[in-house]
Scaffold this motif. Structure first.
Motif, PDB file in Angstrom:
ATOM      1  N   ILE A 233      11.232  -6.923  35.354  1.00 41.87           N
ATOM      2  CA  ILE A 233      11.721  -6.102  34.248  1.00 41.87           C
ATOM      3  C   ILE A 233      11.918  -7.009  33.024  1.00 41.87           C
ATOM      4  O   ILE A 233      11.586  -6.438  31.871  1.00 41.87           O
ATOM      5  N   ALA A 234      12.410  -8.046  33.381  1.00 45.00           N
ATOM      6  CA  ALA A 234      12.508  -9.181  32.094  1.00 45.00           C
ATOM      7  C   ALA A 234      10.958  -9.308  31.465  1.00 45.00           C
ATOM      8  O   ALA A 234      11.244  -9.341  30.271  1.00 45.00           O
ATOM      9  N   ASP A 235      10.203  -9.486  32.224  1.00 45.78           N
ATOM     10  CA  ASP A 235       8.936  -9.731  31.741  1.00 45.78           C
ATOM     11  C   ASP A 235       8.223  -8.618  30.887  1.00 45.78           C
ATOM     12  O   ASP A 235       7.353  -8.827  30.223  1.00 45.78           O
ATOM     13  N   GLU A 236       8.805  -7.417  31.202  1.00 45.75           N
ATOM     14  CA  GLU A 236       8.322  -6.498  30.276  1.00 45.75           C
ATOM     15  C   GLU A 236       8.901  -6.452  28.595  1.00 45.75           C
ATOM     16  O   GLU A 236       8.108  -6.091  27.831  1.00 45.75           O
ATOM     17  N   PHE A 237       9.761  -7.371  28.476  1.00 41.93           N
ATOM     18  CA  PHE A 237      10.242  -7.614  27.152  1.00 41.93           C
ATOM     19  C   PHE A 237       9.917  -9.105  26.472  1.00 41.93           C
ATOM     20  O   PHE A 237      10.105  -9.380  25.327  1.00 41.93           O
ATOM     21  N   ILE A 238       9.651  -9.953  27.413  1.00 38.15           N
ATOM     22  CA  ILE A 238       9.439 -11.260  27.072  1.00 38.15           C
ATOM     23  C   ILE A 238       7.932 -11.698  27.089  1.00 38.15           C
ATOM     24  O   ILE A 238       7.118 -11.565  27.914  1.00 38.15           O
ATOM     25  N   LYS A 239       7.594 -12.296  25.905  1.00 35.35           N
ATOM     26  CA  LYS A 239       6.067 -12.886  25.740  1.00 35.35           C
ATOM     27  C   LYS A 239       5.611 -13.849  26.720  1.00 35.35           C
ATOM     28  O   LYS A 239       6.203 -14.582  27.245  1.00 35.35           O
ATOM     29  N   ASP A 240       4.254 -13.695  27.093  1.00 30.66           N
ATOM     30  CA  ASP A 240       3.785 -14.327  28.167  1.00 30.66           C
ATOM     31  C   ASP A 240       4.067 -15.995  27.835  1.00 30.66           C
ATOM     32  O   ASP A 240       3.968 -16.545  26.835  1.00 30.66           O
ATOM     33  N   GLY A 241       4.285 -16.782  28.928  1.00 31.39           N
ATOM     34  CA  GLY A 241       4.382 -18.214  28.820  1.00 31.39           C
ATOM     35  C   GLY A 241       5.799 -18.369  28.572  1.00 31.39           C
ATOM     36  O   GLY A 241       6.170 -19.741  28.729  1.00 31.39           O
ATOM     37  N   LYS A 242       6.553 -17.519  28.195  1.00 34.96           N
ATOM     38  CA  LYS A 242       8.121 -18.008  27.897  1.00 34.96           C
ATOM     39  C   LYS A 242       9.030 -17.910  29.194  1.00 34.96           C
ATOM     40  O   LYS A 242       8.687 -17.197  30.254  1.00 34.96           O
ATOM     41  N   PRO A 243       9.803 -18.752  29.364  1.00 33.59           N
ATOM     42  CA  PRO A 243      10.939 -18.910  30.633  1.00 33.59           C
ATOM     43  C   PRO A 243      11.638 -17.842  30.999  1.00 33.59           C
ATOM     44  O   PRO A 243      12.247 -17.216  29.983  1.00 33.59           O
ATOM     45  N   ILE A 244      11.747 -17.368  32.252  1.00 32.12           N
ATOM     46  CA  ILE A 244      12.775 -16.412  32.507  1.00 32.12           C
ATOM     47  C   ILE A 244      14.082 -16.854  33.046  1.00 32.12           C
ATOM     48  O   ILE A 244      15.142 -16.642  32.921  1.00 32.12           O
TER      49      ILE A 244
ATOM     50  N   PHE B 153       8.062 -18.202  34.763  1.00 33.87           N
ATOM     51  CA  PHE B 153       7.660 -17.610  33.506  1.00 33.87           C
ATOM     52  C   PHE B 153       7.160 -16.291  33.410  1.00 33.87           C
ATOM     53  O   PHE B 153       6.721 -15.667  34.421  1.00 33.87           O
ATOM     54  N   ALA B 154       7.232 -15.843  32.110  1.00 29.12           N
ATOM     55  CA  ALA B 154       6.743 -14.394  31.966  1.00 29.12           C
ATOM     56  C   ALA B 154       5.273 -14.628  32.087  1.00 29.12           C
ATOM     57  O   ALA B 154       4.525 -15.581  31.536  1.00 29.12           O
ATOM     58  N   GLN B 155       4.454 -13.844  32.783  1.00 33.12           N
ATOM     59  CA  GLN B 155       3.056 -13.840  33.242  1.00 33.12           C
ATOM     60  C   GLN B 155       2.382 -12.859  32.627  1.00 33.12           C
ATOM     61  O   GLN B 155       0.987 -12.914  32.909  1.00 33.12           O
ATOM     62  N   ARG B 156       2.520 -11.725  31.950  1.00 34.97           N
ATOM     63  CA  ARG B 156       1.692 -10.822  31.710  1.00 34.97           C
ATOM     64  C   ARG B 156       2.312 -10.078  30.489  1.00 34.97           C
ATOM     65  O   ARG B 156       3.237 -10.155  30.121  1.00 34.97           O
ATOM     66  N   GLU B 157       1.440  -9.333  29.950  1.00 32.88           N
ATOM     67  CA  GLU B 157       1.708  -8.708  28.730  1.00 32.88           C
ATOM     68  C   GLU B 157       2.580  -7.323  28.941  1.00 32.88           C
ATOM     69  O   GLU B 157       1.908  -6.447  29.560  1.00 32.88           O
ATOM     70  N   GLY B 158       3.955  -7.566  28.685  1.00 33.43           N
ATOM     71  CA  GLY B 158       4.564  -6.267  28.902  1.00 33.43           C
ATOM     72  C   GLY B 158       4.655  -5.224  28.076  1.00 33.43           C
ATOM     73  O   GLY B 158       4.045  -5.421  26.984  1.00 33.43           O
ATOM     74  N   ASP B 159       5.080  -4.017  28.477  1.00 31.11           N
ATOM     75  CA  ASP B 159       4.704  -2.668  27.659  1.00 31.11           C
ATOM     76  C   ASP B 159       5.624  -2.707  26.599  1.00 31.11           C
ATOM     77  O   ASP B 159       5.355  -1.929  25.649  1.00 31.11           O
ATOM     78  N   PHE B 160       6.649  -3.604  26.423  1.00 31.75           N
ATOM     79  CA  PHE B 160       7.712  -3.346  25.481  1.00 31.75           C
ATOM     80  C   PHE B 160       8.030  -4.678  24.826  1.00 31.75           C
ATOM     81  O   PHE B 160       9.212  -4.939  24.324  1.00 31.75           O
ATOM     82  N   GLU B 161       7.033  -5.611  24.796  1.00 30.44           N
ATOM     83  CA  GLU B 161       7.188  -6.899  23.971  1.00 30.44           C
ATOM     84  C   GLU B 161       7.523  -6.661  22.669  1.00 30.44           C
ATOM     85  O   GLU B 161       8.354  -7.637  22.043  1.00 30.44           O
ATOM     86  N   ASN B 162       7.039  -5.918  22.036  1.00 28.72           N
ATOM     87  CA  ASN B 162       7.292  -5.727  20.448  1.00 28.72           C
ATOM     88  C   ASN B 162       8.169  -4.542  20.010  1.00 28.72           C
ATOM     89  O   ASN B 162       8.226  -4.192  18.891  1.00 28.72           O
TER      90      ASN B 162
END
Length: 529
Positions: free
Chosen positions: A252-263, A277-286
């Motif tokens: 769920i955190a990965d949905e909001f955090i850009k790829d490569g950033k630590p979770i 780390f965030a590993q994919r492009e989340g639907d709500f990063e922007n």
């Protein structure tokens, strides 16, 4: 343990610490073969248990001694390492799964008869037309009424293997003949997303009650539906969420955090660090996100809040979270029981441990809410204890603190009022639900015919119903005062009625009206447009 066994208990408990070594030999640590090597201490304790079983002068229940010993050992480790007895393990495991196999109804046992409260959404009973108020009288010809059996026994009778059939005979008010339903048992969702709806034209709301096996999947579906309705901002409500599976929180955190950033990262007893780390492009990063937390948001909830806060993503709103930064692994003990053993600590991306201290024992640890109440931090952010030695800085320059929970970016005080708290206690106890069930039973045909919109417009909770509820409480030896809080009671009574008729989404929507934290989020949302 009774009678003559009491006099031997101190002697047997004296072996508790060393007995724990013996029990540890059976833990399922697949990563370490050392636990299963030969050990003279374990063999000695094996013999002791055998001697007590076969040679001791009195009969001793060594199973209960082992259970007591395991609990005592775990209590002295940390507050979150726990023992799950065999008789409880199945229910605990089921609660963390995303579904169970059954016919899919919640029910009360009224006058020795199963009365359906609600056919669960997405379950087999809902699909074939079973409704709230239906009385299930027979299952495969076996009568289920006028029998002195517990709810647990009834539940087991209605459950079964997936795709197995059960023939139900059902009485419905207003109909002379019994209805017959051939129900094929199937998977019934145990939803962890309680609600998803729009708070404003561009602000969506998602409420998660725990992090179970299907939480991320449920969350993603809810998010996509809200985006279709125009949501560019999300209020993620994690209040009173005790946590659960770490992997679901990370997704769920990965949905909001850009790829490569630590979770987060975890550290075990040997100092080994495992980073995530965030590993994919989340639907709500922007998109813009608000995370709602309170003093009961714990563990996986704090992972989400901490990951977003430390990455300068979104806004955390509410009150300081619980403060649980320990990671547990569930390990079976070989007899149907299990332990949840703390195996590591987790840290937020800036390096914070948000685990609150537990060096004064479990009793003191679990009284932390009382301390927060007494020191005034539930009403005033300035009363939250912080230590300069635990100060951290996010990449965006924001100051955050470790040492005990996530401190929100925007503080909203708790509305502390005894009468209001009493109403919430009545709600959480199930007493209010039982009263509403009896109200609905008086006119099932009318209530079951209502659409959501008709319910919203037509059903009015008046002063008479408030008084009826108070009288109902007195009949059950519950005396409580409402005074100026009857509007809130009316709101909660209607919310519970909506829950029994339409499900948790309708319940949360009504219950949340006038909620301080949600109102603050709506205000912040307008500022960020």
């Amino acid at each position: 343990m009774k009678g003559k066994y009491k006099i031997y208990l101190p002697l047997l408990l004296a072996t508790a610490c060393v007995l724990g070594i013996f029990l540890g030999a059976g833990l399922d640590f697949s990563s370490s073969g050392k636990l299963f090597t030969s050990n003279p201490k374990k063999e000695k304790l094996n013999r002791l248990i055998d001697y007590i079983d076969y040679e001791y002068v009195d009969d001793i229940n060594t199973d209960s001694i082992v259970d007591i010993t395991v609990n005592k050992i775990l209590e002295n480790l940390d507050p979150h390492s726990i023992y799950i007895p065999r008789q409880e393990y199945a229910n605990v495991s089921e609660n963390m799964q995303g579904d169970f196999v059954g016919i899919g109804v919640s029910f009360y046992n009224v006058n020795d008869t199963i009365v359906v409260i609600q056919a669960l959404e997405g379950g087999p009973s809902e699909k074939i037309g079973i409704r709230g108020g239906d009385r299930i009288l027979y299952a495969d010809g076996t009568p289920l009424f006028n029998r002195n059996i517990s709810n647990d026994s009834l539940t087991r009778q209605l459950k079964g293997k997936e795709n197995s059939q059960v023939k139900l005979k059902v009485h419905r008010k207003g109909l002379k003949d019994l209805l017959t339903f051939n129900v094929r048992r199937g998977k019934v969702p145990l939803k962890s997303v309680d609600a998803a709806y729009m708070l404003s034209p561009n602000l969506g709301y998602i409420k998660i009650n725990r992090f179970a096996e299907t939480t991320f999947e449920e969350f993603r579906d809810a998010l996509k539906n809200l985006e279709k309705k125009g949501a560019t901002q999300i209020a993620l409500d994690l209040r009173d969420n005790p946590g659960g599976y770490l992997s679901e929180a990370i997704n769920i955190a990965d949905e909001f955090i850009k790829d490569g950033k630590p979770i987060l990262f975890t550290k075990n007893k040997s100092g080994a660090i495992e980073e995530t780390f965030a590993q994919r492009e989340g639907d709500f990063e922007n998109g813009k996100v608000f995370v709602l937390i309170n003093e009961n948001s714990a563990s996986a909830s704090e992972v989400v809040a901490g990951a977003l806060q430390d990455n300068d993503v979104g806004t955390i709103v509410g009150r300081r979270s619980y403060g649980k930064g320990l990671v547990q692994r569930e390990m079976e003990l070989g007899d149907g029981s299990a332990v949840r053993l703390t195996i590591a600590r987790y840290y937020t991306p800036t390096g914070r441990s948000i685990q609150k201290p537990y060096d004064h024992g479990n009793e003191s640890y679990f009284k932390d809410y009382l301390r927060r109440y007494e020191n005034g931090e539930l009403k005033n952010a300035d009363s939250i204890p912080v230590a300069d030695s635990l100060k951290y800085t996010t990449p965006g320059g924001k100051i955050v603190y470790g040492g005990g929970g996530i401190i929100p970016d925007v503080f909203v005080p708790k509305d502390i009022n005894n009468e209001k708290e009493n109403i919430r206690l009545l709600l959480n106890s199930g007493f209010m639900s039982r009263y509403i069930f009896e109200v609905l039973e008086k006119d099932r045909k009318y209530y079951n015919s209502l659409s959501k919109e008709e319910f919203r417009k037509e059903v009015i909770i008046d002063d008479k119903m408030v008084q009826d509820f108070i009288d109902y409480g007195r009949s059950e030896n519950l005396n409580f005062k409402i005074n100026n809080y009857s509007p809130l009671l009316k709101q909660y009574l209607k919310a519970v009625m909506a829950q029994q008729l339409f499900g948790t989404n309708a319940f949360e929507r009504l219950k949340n009206e006038g909620d301080r934290i949600i109102e603050k989020v709506i205000e912040l949302s307008r500022e960020k447009q």
